[in-house]
Enzyme design. Structure first.
Site, PDB file in Angstrom:
ATOM      1  N   HIS A  75      17.651   5.001  40.695  1.00  0.00           N
ATOM      2  CA  HIS A  75      16.589   5.632  39.888  1.00  0.00           C
ATOM      3  C   HIS A  75      16.966   5.694  38.408  1.00  0.00           C
ATOM      4  CE1 HIS A  75      17.997   9.877  39.265  1.00  0.00           C
ATOM      5  NE2 HIS A  75      18.582   9.778  40.448  1.00  0.00           N
ATOM      6  N   ASP A 188      23.808  11.003  36.152  1.00  0.00           N
ATOM      7  CA  ASP A 188      22.787  10.999  37.213  1.00  0.00           C
ATOM      8  C   ASP A 188      21.479  10.571  36.543  1.00  0.00           C
ATOM      9  OD1 ASP A 188      21.025  11.443  39.262  1.00  0.00           O
ATOM     10  OD2 ASP A 188      21.272  13.615  39.321  1.00  0.00           O
ATOM     11  N   GLU A 222      12.447   9.752  40.668  1.00  0.00           N
ATOM     12  CA  GLU A 222      13.251  10.229  41.802  1.00  0.00           C
ATOM     13  C   GLU A 222      13.453  11.736  41.719  1.00  0.00           C
ATOM     14  OE1 GLU A 222      16.959  11.330  44.039  1.00  0.00           O
ATOM     15  OE2 GLU A 222      16.486  11.612  41.930  1.00  0.00           O
ATOM     16  N   GLU A 223      13.678  12.222  40.513  1.00  0.00           N
ATOM     17  CA  GLU A 223      14.047  13.635  40.338  1.00  0.00           C
ATOM     18  C   GLU A 223      12.912  14.606  40.671  1.00  0.00           C
ATOM     19  OE1 GLU A 223      16.955  14.736  39.966  1.00  0.00           O
ATOM     20  OE2 GLU A 223      18.189  13.201  39.013  1.00  0.00           O
ATOM     21  N   ASP A 245      23.193   6.308  43.990  1.00  0.00           N
ATOM     22  CA  ASP A 245      22.928   7.531  43.223  1.00  0.00           C
ATOM     23  C   ASP A 245      24.249   8.260  42.974  1.00  0.00           C
ATOM     24  OD1 ASP A 245      21.598   9.830  42.115  1.00  0.00           O
ATOM     25  OD2 ASP A 245      19.910   9.524  43.470  1.00  0.00           O
ATOM     26  N   HIS A 333      23.709  17.817  36.781  1.00  0.00           N
ATOM     27  CA  HIS A 333      22.498  18.371  36.144  1.00  0.00           C
ATOM     28  C   HIS A 333      22.837  19.298  34.976  1.00  0.00           C
ATOM     29  CE1 HIS A 333      19.252  17.302  39.372  1.00  0.00           C
ATOM     30  NE2 HIS A 333      20.062  16.306  39.093  1.00  0.00           N
TER      31      HIS A 333
HETATM   32 ZN   LIG Z   1      20.099  11.187  41.079  1.00  0.00          ZN
END
Ligand SMILES: [Zn+2]
Length: 359
Positions: A75, A188, A222-223, A245, A333
């Protein structure tokens, strides 16, 4: 390792639904590696490479139709925000796209990516009193996203001239090489975008034969719920899908050992189960065998909550065998997402070693 590409990918803004700049970077990088490259209706970049014979043999004639279709799903989106409201004093309110822990959002520099006035700087903080005049109550409070505001140093009229509801906002931090690690706000999942390109580049460069049709799809959204992977997997109808990922590496103080999920320095992570998918156990074994044969370190992992694109692909059309190849990220994150350089190498090497073993 092509660190320059990883850095450029990490520093390119792209929240769910606004991945076009990341896609442009990737489109340039994959030139010559695939037989067909196109953008699907939702915005995912689909890259297809037909089976190849050994060095010098080139593309196999008539191949592709019967060949096993493998898809790597990487992603492109990073968690970020959309401008929701601009008040009369010029303070900008945002809607998050993806899961933020607001405890990590105090005192952040951001980029407000406008349509006609370029990327503008802002300072993001929750409303309320600073430490000097805060009450005990204030100090305990964890604000919600809707309480955060961006100060762009301009009046309401000036901001409104430049910024529109729906403009994307990203956290603004440079990519860093630090000790044996990489640090960035968007590892990410730009680390996976990088691995998707670099693993196929390694196969291409070495002239390694592969009997399967390799599809690398750089997915969108994706998120916010594995959305782009769902439609692209439906179109490709893969026999095998790999969610490429990142995952948690909580091998840090304050987390019990059994909750680490993965650990830095122990190699690429094979996802056995997460909130979106139970991996095909024979596929996990096959990935592990390819790693072992090539002396690539791997570790197995189970994530109690959260998912990745492999979960959407597993359920597309008639379903497929699915697994996840992951990279352990500390401080996930946050703007200090951190990966181990040796793990990052193992992550690319594993994909490059495994793909040619698929018959
Ligand atoms: Zn991810």
């Amino acid at each position: 390792m092509n660190i320059d590409l990883l850095k450029r990918l990490c520093e390119t803004p792209g929240v769910p639904g606004r991945e076009e700049r990341v896609r442009t970077v990737i489109e340039k990088e994959v030139k010559g590696l695939f037989d067909e490259v196109y953008t699907d209706p939702m915005g995912s970049l689909v890259c297809r490479r037909e089976p190849r014979g050994g060095k010098g043999e080139g593309k196999k004639k008539g191949a592709g139709k019967e060949a096993t279709r493998v898809v790597l799903l990487c992603h492109m989106d990073e968690i970020g925000f959309y401008v929701r409201h601009i008040d009369d004093n010029g303070f900008v309110r945002v809607q998050n796209a993806g899961g933020f822990d607001t405890r990590n959002l105090f005192a952040r520099r951001v980029k407000v990516c406008t349509r006609k006035h370029g990327d503008l700087s802002g300072a993001m903080n929750p409303g309320g009193r600073p430490i000097h005049i805060a009450t005990d109550e204030d100090k305990k409070k964890i604000p919600e996203i809707k309480e955060f505001m961006i100060d762009m140093g301009m009046s309401g009229d000036e901001v409104r001239k430049r910024v529109t509801v729906g403009d994307m906002v990203v956290l603004d931090e440079p990519f860093l090489e630090m000790g044996g690690k990489f640090v960035s706000k968007a590892l990410d999942n730009r680390a996976a975008c990088w691995a998707g390109v670099e693993s196929v580049r390694a196969i291409d460069k070495a002239g390694t034969a592969h009997a399967c049709q390799i599809n690398v799809v750089f997915t969108v959204q994706e998120e916010v719920g594995l959305r782009g992977a769902r439609t692209s997997a439906h179109a490709i109808r893969p026999h095998i899908a790999i969610g490429v990922d990142t995952t948690l590496a909580c091998d840090t103080p304050g987390v019990p050992d059994d909750e680490a999920v993965s650990r830095h320095g122990q190699g690429a992570v094979l996802g056995v189960m997460d909130g979106s998918m139970i991996a095909d156990h024979t596929l996990v074994d096959e990935l592990e065998a390819a790693a072992k044969k090539n002396k690539i370190a791997t570790q197995r992992s189970i994530l109690p909550r959260g998912g990745q694109d492999g979960g959407a692909a597993q359920l597309a059309a008639e379903g497929c065998r699915a697994a996840a190849v992951l990279l352990g990220v500390r401080n996930i994150h946050t703007v200090t997402e951190m990966v181990d350089q040796k793990d990052a190498k193992a992550y690319v090497d594993l994909l490059a070693a495994w793909l040619p073993t698929v018959s």
